[in-house]
Design a protein around this motif. Structure first.
Motif, mmCIF file in Angstrom:
data_model
loop_
_atom_site.group_PDB
_atom_site.id
_atom_site.type_symbol
_atom_site.label_atom_id
_atom_site.label_comp_id
_atom_site.label_asym_id
_atom_site.label_seq_id
_atom_site.Cartn_x
_atom_site.Cartn_y
_atom_site.Cartn_z
ATOM 1 N N MET A 1 -2.718 -6.330 13.732
ATOM 2 C CA MET A 1 -2.900 -6.184 11.856
ATOM 3 C C MET A 1 -3.135 -4.911 10.492
ATOM 4 N N GLN A 2 -4.058 -4.689 11.947
ATOM 5 C CA GLN A 2 -4.450 -3.378 11.162
ATOM 6 C C GLN A 2 -2.865 -1.991 10.929
ATOM 7 N N GLU A 3 -1.721 -2.132 11.848
ATOM 8 C CA GLU A 3 -0.589 -1.466 11.781
ATOM 9 C C GLU A 3 0.245 -1.799 10.553
ATOM 10 N N ILE A 4 0.291 -3.279 9.895
ATOM 11 C CA ILE A 4 0.571 -4.121 9.256
ATOM 12 C C ILE A 4 0.605 -2.961 7.666
ATOM 13 N N PHE A 5 -1.228 -2.574 7.710
ATOM 14 C CA PHE A 5 -1.958 -2.098 6.122
ATOM 15 C C PHE A 5 -1.375 -0.759 7.365
ATOM 16 N N ASP A 6 -1.399 -0.452 7.533
ATOM 17 C CA ASP A 6 -1.012 1.107 7.927
ATOM 18 C C ASP A 6 0.581 1.163 7.671
ATOM 19 N N GLU A 121 7.651 2.142 -13.666
ATOM 20 C CA GLU A 121 7.892 0.295 -13.384
ATOM 21 C C GLU A 121 9.037 0.276 -12.020
ATOM 22 N N GLU A 122 9.737 1.073 -11.933
ATOM 23 C CA GLU A 122 10.467 0.665 -10.818
ATOM 24 C C GLU A 122 9.416 1.346 -9.298
ATOM 25 N N SER A 123 8.637 2.479 -9.518
ATOM 26 C CA SER A 123 7.941 2.612 -9.053
ATOM 27 C C SER A 123 6.941 0.887 -8.577
ATOM 28 N N LYS A 124 6.351 0.437 -9.159
ATOM 29 C CA LYS A 124 6.114 -0.954 -8.729
ATOM 30 C C LYS A 124 6.623 -1.793 -8.671
ATOM 31 N N VAL A 125 7.321 -1.655 -9.038
ATOM 32 C CA VAL A 125 8.567 -2.832 -8.229
ATOM 33 C C VAL A 125 8.626 -2.899 -6.377
ATOM 34 N N ALA A 126 8.681 -1.113 -6.565
ATOM 35 C CA ALA A 126 9.180 -1.111 -5.150
ATOM 36 C C ALA A 126 7.375 -0.993 -3.936
ATOM 37 N N VAL A 127 5.950 -0.890 -4.345
ATOM 38 C CA VAL A 127 4.848 -1.190 -4.292
ATOM 39 C C VAL A 127 5.190 -2.504 -3.510
ATOM 40 N N ARG A 128 5.432 -2.916 -4.626
ATOM 41 C CA ARG A 128 5.022 -5.120 -4.583
ATOM 42 C C ARG A 128 5.867 -5.473 -3.738
ATOM 43 N N SER A 129 7.032 -4.862 -3.706
ATOM 44 C CA SER A 129 7.801 -5.022 -2.456
ATOM 45 C C SER A 129 7.414 -5.166 -1.032
ATOM 46 N N ILE A 130 6.801 -4.019 -1.258
ATOM 47 C CA ILE A 130 6.112 -3.806 0.625
ATOM 48 C C ILE A 130 5.080 -4.179 0.719
ATOM 49 N N ARG A 131 4.347 -4.800 -0.631
ATOM 50 C CA ARG A 131 3.295 -5.664 -0.433
ATOM 51 C C ARG A 131 4.104 -7.049 0.030
ATOM 52 N N ARG A 132 5.181 -7.543 -0.601
ATOM 53 C CA ARG A 132 5.826 -8.638 -0.444
ATOM 54 C C ARG A 132 6.219 -9.018 1.165
ATOM 55 N N LEU A 138 2.168 -10.725 7.763
ATOM 56 C CA LEU A 138 1.040 -11.517 7.758
ATOM 57 C C LEU A 138 1.367 -12.535 8.292
ATOM 58 N N LYS A 139 1.973 -13.590 7.873
ATOM 59 C CA LYS A 139 2.731 -15.256 8.204
ATOM 60 C C LYS A 139 2.545 -15.303 8.999
ATOM 61 N N LYS A 158 -6.794 -8.033 1.602
ATOM 62 C CA LYS A 158 -6.854 -6.463 2.054
ATOM 63 C C LYS A 158 -5.462 -5.993 0.993
ATOM 64 N N MET A 159 -4.311 -6.387 2.070
ATOM 65 C CA MET A 159 -3.021 -6.028 0.516
ATOM 66 C C MET A 159 -2.705 -5.780 -0.264
ATOM 67 N N GLN A 160 -3.830 -6.702 -1.061
ATOM 68 C CA GLN A 160 -3.420 -6.914 -1.938
ATOM 69 C C GLN A 160 -4.678 -6.008 -2.948
ATOM 70 N N LYS A 161 -5.092 -5.450 -2.402
ATOM 71 C CA LYS A 161 -6.448 -4.698 -2.208
ATOM 72 C C LYS A 161 -5.757 -3.014 -2.365
ATOM 73 N N ILE A 162 -5.286 -2.928 -1.598
ATOM 74 C CA ILE A 162 -4.521 -1.591 -0.604
ATOM 75 C C ILE A 162 -3.097 -1.615 -2.308
ATOM 76 N N THR A 163 -2.055 -3.010 -2.495
ATOM 77 C CA THR A 163 -1.392 -2.437 -3.998
ATOM 78 C C THR A 163 -2.106 -2.673 -4.773
#
Length: 184
Positions: A1-6, A121-132, A138-139, A158-163
């Motif tokens: 799981m840690q590799e996903i966060f990394d 905004e474009e950067s935020k979209v990119a970050v949210r896409s990475i989160r998704r 994880l699922k 944890k993923m939401q906190k990183i985002t």
């Protein structure tokens, strides 16, 4: 799981770096060497950045001075600058090229501030896409019974906190750049 966060941290950091580089090439009322980062000169058939062909320095805040190491390249450097979207006409005296940046008008400042917001905004979209993408990984781990329901819930938190951390940094960068542009 840690590799996903990394993975998420690494990709989101790259989004921040890309945003920072975009902001560096935006004119904020004064000359900056980084304004030339995107301009390449056709030097003997090879696209070459100006900084690799000349000494570039800022003079008097609004003037960029480009001193080519090979004086015969002055005209090709000038043509590359004119072909770019810099919006400045180069002036040369046979040895150096000067780029004089006029002060930004209020209208131009507002347009640049909108561009800064759009890039943020474009950067935020990119970050949210990475989160998704990471949430889906994880699922999948949960579906494959590699982690428990509690692990999935903790991982999503944890993923939401990183985002949230990266979104906050983007907001800070946008706010700082807008302030820089709107300052006279």
């Amino acid at each position: 799981m840690q590799e996903i966060f990394d993975y998420a941290n690494e990709k989101m950091e790259k989004s921040l770096t890309a945003l920072h580089n975009e902001f560096a090439t935006m004119r904020a009322g004064r000359a900056s060497v980084s304004l030339l980062d995107r301009i390449s000169v056709d030097y003997y058939g090879v696209p070459t950045p100006i900084q690799q062909m000349a000494a570039v320095s800022v003079s008097e805040g609004r003037i960029l001075v480009i001193q080519p190491w090979d004086v015969s390249t002055i005209s090709t450097i000038e043509k590359a600058i004119q072909a770019s979207d810099l919006g400045v006409n180069p002036q040369d005296d046979g040895k150096v090229i000067r780029l004089i940046f006029p002060p930004l008008t209020e209208e131009k400042r507002k347009v640049l501030a909108k561009d800064v917001s759009r890039l943020g905004e474009e950067s935020k979209v990119a970050v949210r896409s990475i989160r998704r993408d990471c949430m889906e990984k994880l699922k999948k781990l949960k579906k494959d019974s590699e982690i428990t329901e509690d692990d999935l819930h903790d991982g999503e938190d944890k993923m939401q906190k990183i985002t949230d951390k990266f979104i906050k940094r983007i907001d800070e960068m946008v706010e700082e750049k807008e302030k820089d542009i709107m300052a006279i």
